[in-house]
Write a protein that holds these residues in place. Structure first.
Motif, PDB file in Angstrom:
ATOM      1  N   GLU A 272      30.030  55.563 -37.564  1.00 34.46           N
ATOM      2  CA  GLU A 272      28.882  56.464 -37.301  1.00 34.46           C
ATOM      3  C   GLU A 272      27.738  55.611 -36.789  1.00 34.46           C
ATOM      4  OE1 GLU A 272      27.879  58.056 -41.131  1.00 34.46           O
ATOM      5  OE2 GLU A 272      29.363  59.635 -41.043  1.00 34.46           O
ATOM      6  N   ARG A 275      22.272  52.706 -34.041  1.00 35.96           N
ATOM      7  CA  ARG A 275      21.517  51.599 -33.457  1.00 35.96           C
ATOM      8  C   ARG A 275      22.348  50.795 -32.450  1.00 35.96           C
ATOM      9  NH1 ARG A 275      17.413  49.631 -36.525  1.00 35.96           N
ATOM     10  NH2 ARG A 275      18.500  50.508 -38.322  1.00 35.96           N
ATOM     11  N   HIS A 370      16.418  55.120 -33.388  1.00 36.41           N
ATOM     12  CA  HIS A 370      15.404  55.196 -34.437  1.00 36.41           C
ATOM     13  C   HIS A 370      14.020  54.846 -33.863  1.00 36.41           C
ATOM     14  CE1 HIS A 370      18.918  55.426 -37.004  1.00 36.41           C
ATOM     15  NE2 HIS A 370      19.309  54.241 -36.604  1.00 36.41           N
TER      16      HIS A 370
HETATM   17  C1  LIG Z   1      24.864  58.467 -42.877  1.00 38.97           C
HETATM   18  C2  LIG Z   1      24.431  57.595 -41.765  1.00 38.97           C
HETATM   19  N1  LIG Z   1      25.310  57.328 -40.783  1.00 38.97           N
HETATM   20  C3  LIG Z   1      24.959  56.551 -39.735  1.00 38.97           C
HETATM   21  C4  LIG Z   1      23.705  56.009 -39.608  1.00 38.97           C
HETATM   22  C5  LIG Z   1      23.382  55.165 -38.412  1.00 38.97           C
HETATM   23  O1  LIG Z   1      23.073  53.886 -38.761  1.00 38.97           O
HETATM   24  P1  LIG Z   1      22.765  52.770 -37.677  1.00 38.97           P
HETATM   25  O2  LIG Z   1      21.827  53.346 -36.717  1.00 38.97           O
HETATM   26  O3  LIG Z   1      22.228  51.642 -38.469  1.00 38.97           O
HETATM   27  O4  LIG Z   1      24.063  52.408 -37.036  1.00 38.97           O
HETATM   28  C6  LIG Z   1      22.758  56.247 -40.605  1.00 38.97           C
HETATM   29  C7  LIG Z   1      21.401  55.686 -40.512  1.00 38.97           C
HETATM   30  O5  LIG Z   1      20.516  55.905 -41.252  1.00 38.97           O
HETATM   31  C8  LIG Z   1      23.129  57.055 -41.715  1.00 38.97           C
HETATM   32  O6  LIG Z   1      22.251  57.330 -42.684  1.00 38.97           O
END
Ligand SMILES: Cc1ncc(COP(=O)(O)O)c(C=O)c1O
Length: 426
Positions: A272, A275, A370
Motif C-alpha cells: 500500500e 510516498r 502527503h
Molecule cells: C494504512 C496505510 N497504508 C499505507 C500508507 C502509505 O504509507 P507511505 O506513504 O509511507 O507509503 C499509510 C500512511 O499513512 C497508511 O496509514
C-alpha cells in the motif's frame, strides 16, 4: 545534488499560464518508478500495489498508476467514493481504516472492497454493521515493543494505536473462520519513511512466520500478506534511493525460506505504498514575494504550510532549489517562510541558499505524497492547483486552485454568496 525534474525555462513558461503557488507532478517519473516496482515483485504472481490514496488523492495521477496494475488503498468514505467513480471495485480496493465509522464499512462492503480490520472489537462491529462477515477479510497486526533493524530503532509499534496483538489476531482468525470467512490476509505497517532496504525484509520474516503460525493454530487459508506503506524516499541531498529490485529479491528469498517450505507458496504479496509511488515526482512551486531582515534573514513566499504541512508538523526536511541559481554560491542563510500567523510556517530554517531576489521561483522538492493531500484552510488560506507535466512536455491542469467561493461553500444559511458574488476575487 538534488535536481528538479523541470527546467527553469519550462517553469517560467508554465508560470505565465498558471500563477504560483502550485504542485507540479512528473508523469515520466511516476511511470518509470511504478514499472520498476512491478518488475521487482514479478516473481510473485499475485503481487498487487494498492496505491495509498491518502498520499495523493488525485484521480489523474491514480489513473497513471492503474496502467501498472495498481489498485487503491482507501481509508475514508470520500476516498472510497473517488475510487468508485474511477471505476475501481471489488478486490482492486483495500479498505485499511481505523476507528472506522459504521457508514464507511457499509460503503466499503457495498463496493466489494477487501476490508482490513484494525482491531479485534471490529469483528463484532463489522458483523453488526453489515449483517455478516465477508468471505475475504484481512487483519492488521501490531507486534508491540519497538521495531528495530540492527541497533537502530525504526519505530515504536507498542505505542501505536493500530492493529491486533498476537493473541488477538490468532483468536480473531478463529472467530472470523467460524463466522464464515474463507480467504484471509495479514496486514502490518511498522515504520514510516524508512531509509533502509532492510525494512520490508525484516518485516517479511515477522509476517511470514506469523502466517505459518496462524495457519497451524487456526487452519485458515492465508491468501495474501500486505506490507502496507513505509518505504521511504531520499528527501535529503546525498541520501540514496531505496533499491526496489534488491527489496523484491530479498522478499523472494525469505518467502521461499519460510512460506514455500511450509506449504504457503501461493500467498500473494500486497503493498500500500504512497510516498514511494509519487513522493519524489511532485514539487511545490512558489515565488519569493518578500524579504525581511530582523534578527534573522527571511524570505517570504506565496506558498504556506497550507500547501505543504510536513515541515511545520514534523520538522521534515524538503530540499529547495532557487531556479536559475543552481550554480551560484550557497552563501546566504535564510528562513523560508509562508504567510500563516504561525511561527512554524517555515519551509526551511537556517538553510544555506544562493541570494534570493523578489520574483525568484523556488522549487520545494518531494511534495508528491502527503504534500497537497495534507492541505488545510487555516487562516482562510486556499489550496493551490495541481499540474501534471506530461511525458510529451505539455502541462495539464489536474486540479484547479481553490477560490474564495469554495472556502465559503459550507456556510449554508449565511448570505455570503449574495454579498460577495459580484466581487472579482470571488
Ligand atoms: C494504512 C496505510 N497504508 C499505507 C500508507 C502509505 O504509507 P507511505 O506513504 O509511507 O507509503 C499509510 C500512511 O499513512 C497508511 O496509514
Amino acid at each position: 545534488m538534488k535536481k528538479p525534474f523541470v527546467t527553469h525555462e519550462k517553469l517560467q513558461e508554465i508560470t505565465k499560464e498558471y500563477p504560483t503557488p502550485f504542485h507540479l507532478y512528473d508523469e515520466k517519473g511516476i511511470r518509470e518508478n511504478a514499472k520498476a516496482l512491478q518488475d521487482a515483485f514479478s516473481w510473485n504472481p499475485g503481487f498487487k500495489e494498492y496505491f495509498a490514496v491518502k498520499a495523493e488523492p488525485n484521480p489523474f495521477l491514480i489513473d497513471i498508476l492503474r496502467d501498472y496494475g495498481c489498485g487503491v488503498d482507501c481509508s475514508s468514505l470520500t476516498e472510497l467514493m473517488l475510487s468508485k467513480v474511477m471505476g475501481f471495485a471489488g478486490s482492486d480496493i483495500m479498505f485499511s481504516s481505523n476507528m472506522t465509522p459504521q457508514e464507511e464499512f457499509v460503503y466499503a462492503n457495498e463496493m466489494g472492497a477487501i476490508i482490513n480490520l484494525d482491531d479485534f472489537t471490529h469483528i463484532d462491529f463489522l458483523e453488526k454493521t453489515i449483517g455478516h462477515i465477508p468471505e475475504t477479510i484481512s487483519c492488521r497486526y501490531n507486534p508491540g515493543g519497538v521495531f528495530q533493524i540492527g541497533n537502530s530503532i525504526m519505530d515504536n509499534p507498542g505505542d501505536a494505536k493500530f492493529g491486533f496483538t498476537k493473541e488477538q489476531i490468532i483468536e480473531g482468525f478463529r472467530i472470523l473462520k467460524q463466522k464464515g470467512a474463507k480467504r484471509f490476509g495479514i496486514h502490518s505497517f511498522l515504520a514510516s519513511n524508512t531509509a533502509t532496504n532492510e525494512y520490508y525484509p525484516k518485516m517479511a520474516k515477522i509476517l511470514f512466520e506469523l502466517a505459518v503460525e496462524l495457519k497451524e493454530k487456526t487452519g485458515v487459508d492465508i491468501c495474501f500478506i500486505n506490507f502496507s506503506g513505509g518505504i521511504g524516499i531520499p528527501y535529503q541531498p546525498g541520501q540514496e534511493k531505496n533499491d526496489i529490485a534488491y527489496i523484491g529479491n530479498e522478499l523472494r528469498r525469505i518467502y521461499d525460506e519460510i512460506l514455500t517450505s511450509n506449504g504457503l507458496g501461493d500467498v500473494a504479496i500486497y503493498t500500500e505504498l504512497g510516498r514511494y509511488m509519487t513522493g519524489p515526482y511532485g514539487v511545490l512551486v512558489t515565488k519569493a514575494i518578500h524579504e525581511k531582515h530582523i534578527y534573522k534573514e527571511y524570505i517570504g513566499c506565496d506558498a504556506c504550510a497550507v500547501n505543504l504541512m510536513r515541515p511545520a508538523i514534523y520538522k521534515a526536511y524538503h530540499h529547495i532549489t532557487v531556479m536559475g541559481k543552481e550554480d551560484e554560491p550557497h552563501d546566504h542563510k535564510y528562513d523560508i517562510a509562508g504567510s500563516l500567523c504561525e511561527n512554524n510556517d517555515k519551509f526551511a530554517i537556517d538553510r544555506m541558499l544562493p541570494k534570493i531576489d523578489i520574483g525568484d521561483l523556488l522549487v520545494i522538492h518531494d511534495t508528491g505524497a502527503h504534500g497537497f493531500a495534507m492541505g488545510y484552510n487555516y487562516n482562510g488560506k486556499l489550496k493551490s492547483a495541481e499540474l501534471l507535466l506530461k511525458e510529451d512536455g505539455s502541462v495539464q491542469l489536474i486540479r484547479r486552485a481553490e477560490e474564495p467561493k469554495d472556502y465559503f461553500a459550507t456556510l449554508d444559511g449565511f448570505p455570503i454568496y449574495d454579498a460577495l458574488s459580484k466581487e472579482k476575487q470571488f
